[in-house]
Write an enzyme that holds these catalytic residues in place. Structure first.
Site: not given
Length: 372
Positions: A143, A228, A230, A270
């Site tokens: 990302y 991470d 999410i 998300k």
């Protein structure tokens, strides 16, 4: 005279990622008013299931009116709240996190730190783990916002773990060791490995083999593992999602030093499609990390009103299960539509099973067809 933060371009705003946003804002696509405009494809935002949330809100006016069984909660929510967060909200959050993971891992609300979004959570966790000039390793592609979220204010460096299209961008032992040695040559002190699982931007989940390699590597190097997660609730196809916590439990490492070096970043932006609510969190079994991050959360708290509304929304198990099931179906259907359309244009995609992504293969349009 201003500070170096104000004067230097360390934010990453001039990167291709953020430049793309600026170009879109100048000339946004509209199927009627501006059909030749730019389509925003750099924002992972889920609008497919907002109707489910709207329906719940329409049927649960107590939450939006800030009342409880007809009694006003306004004064309680309007007055000062400490930075530990509303207990009712933290309790339903850990239930939600466990359900997403098939209840293969349980979570203690005392180990949860609430933040105003995953960006704040990621940076705060970085401050807790690393010093200026330390480094995190992270698999490619990653990302682009991490260059802003993790580096700008902390001074921490990011060293890529180069993953190849030839094996589906899998993390390997060799790639981990090469990244670690490269960091050492740069005189960087590696403090941890950061993974995005499910992956942003690949839209894939990590396998048992990859997670085991990461765990073995973290144990050997005595470094942290940050996951991470999410997009963990937006896995719509097998292989199923395996949380880093579940992988460590499977290795029976809860009583080892590694247990205190494993951390999760999560958000409702998300999986629930509500990025404007700014709900992020850190989960850690490290008491010092939890204590320090909680104190630092004063700089980015979630409003009490938001916590109250979402605690009511997530308190119903039937709603949670129905929402997750329907949202996954809708994301899967939309992704399949995208893949078919791209295929008709001669563009293939990486096989994905999670998130809001479609990783396209444009090598046949490039002058060099190297493995990238």
């Amino acid at each position: 005279m201003l500070s170096s933060k104000a004067m230097l371009d360390g934010h990453g705003e001039e990167s291709p990622y953020f430049q793309g946003w600026k170009e879109y804002e100048k000339n946004p696509y509209d199927d009627v008013q501006n059909p030749t405009g730019i389509i925003q494809m750099g924002l992972a935002e889920n609008q497919l299931s907002l109707d489910l949330l709207k329906t719940w809100i329409e049927n649960n006016q107590d939450a939006t009116r800030l009342t409880n069984n007809g009694e006003s909660m306004f004064q309680d929510l309007a007055l000062f709240q400490d930075y530990h967060g509303l207990p009712a909200f933290k309790n339903v959050l850990v239930e939600f996190m466990a359900e997403i993971r098939g209840n293969k891992a349980s979570f203690d609300p005392r180990n949860l730190v609430l933040m105003a979004g995953a960006t704040t959570a990621s940076e705060t966790l970085t401050f807790c783990i690393a010093e200026h000039g330390d480094a995190f390793l992270l698999p490619t592609p990653y990302y682009p916002g991490y260059d802003r979220d993790l580096k700008w204010r902390t001074g921490v460096e990011l060293v890529p773990i180069h993953c190849l299209s030839s094996n589906g961008f899998k993390v390997t032992k060799l790639a981990l060791e090469e990244a670690y040695e490269h960091a050492k040559k740069l005189s960087l002190n590696v403090k941890g490995v950061l993974i995005s699982n499910p992956s942003n931007p690949l839209g894939t989940t990590m396998s048992h083999v990859e997670l085991d390699e990461l765990i073995t590597f973290a144990v050997a190097k005595k470094i942290h593992l940050i996951s991470d997660e999410i997009f963990s609730g937006t896995v719509f196809e097998k292989p199923s999602f395996i949380s880093i916590i579940e992988a460590v439990i499977n290795r029976k490492l809860e009583k080892t030093d590694l247990w205190s070096r494993v951390h999760i970043v999560y958000s409702l932006s998300k999986d629930l499609g509500i990025p404007g609510f700014r709900v992020g969190m850190i989960y850690s079994n490290n008491e010092r990390v939890v204590s320090t991050a909680t104190k630092m959360s004063s700089y980015g708290l979630i409003s009490s009103q938001t916590q109250y509304l979402l605690s009511k929304l997530l308190s119903g198990k039937e709603f949670r299960e129905n929402y997750l099931k329907e949202n996954r179906n809708r994301v899967k259907e939309r992704r399949e539509m995208m893949v078919v359309g791209l295929g008709e244009a001669g563009i293939s995609c990486l096989q994905g099973n999670a998130g809001l992504f479609c990783w396209v293969d444009l090598r046949n349009l490039l002058s060099s067809n190297k493995s990238i």
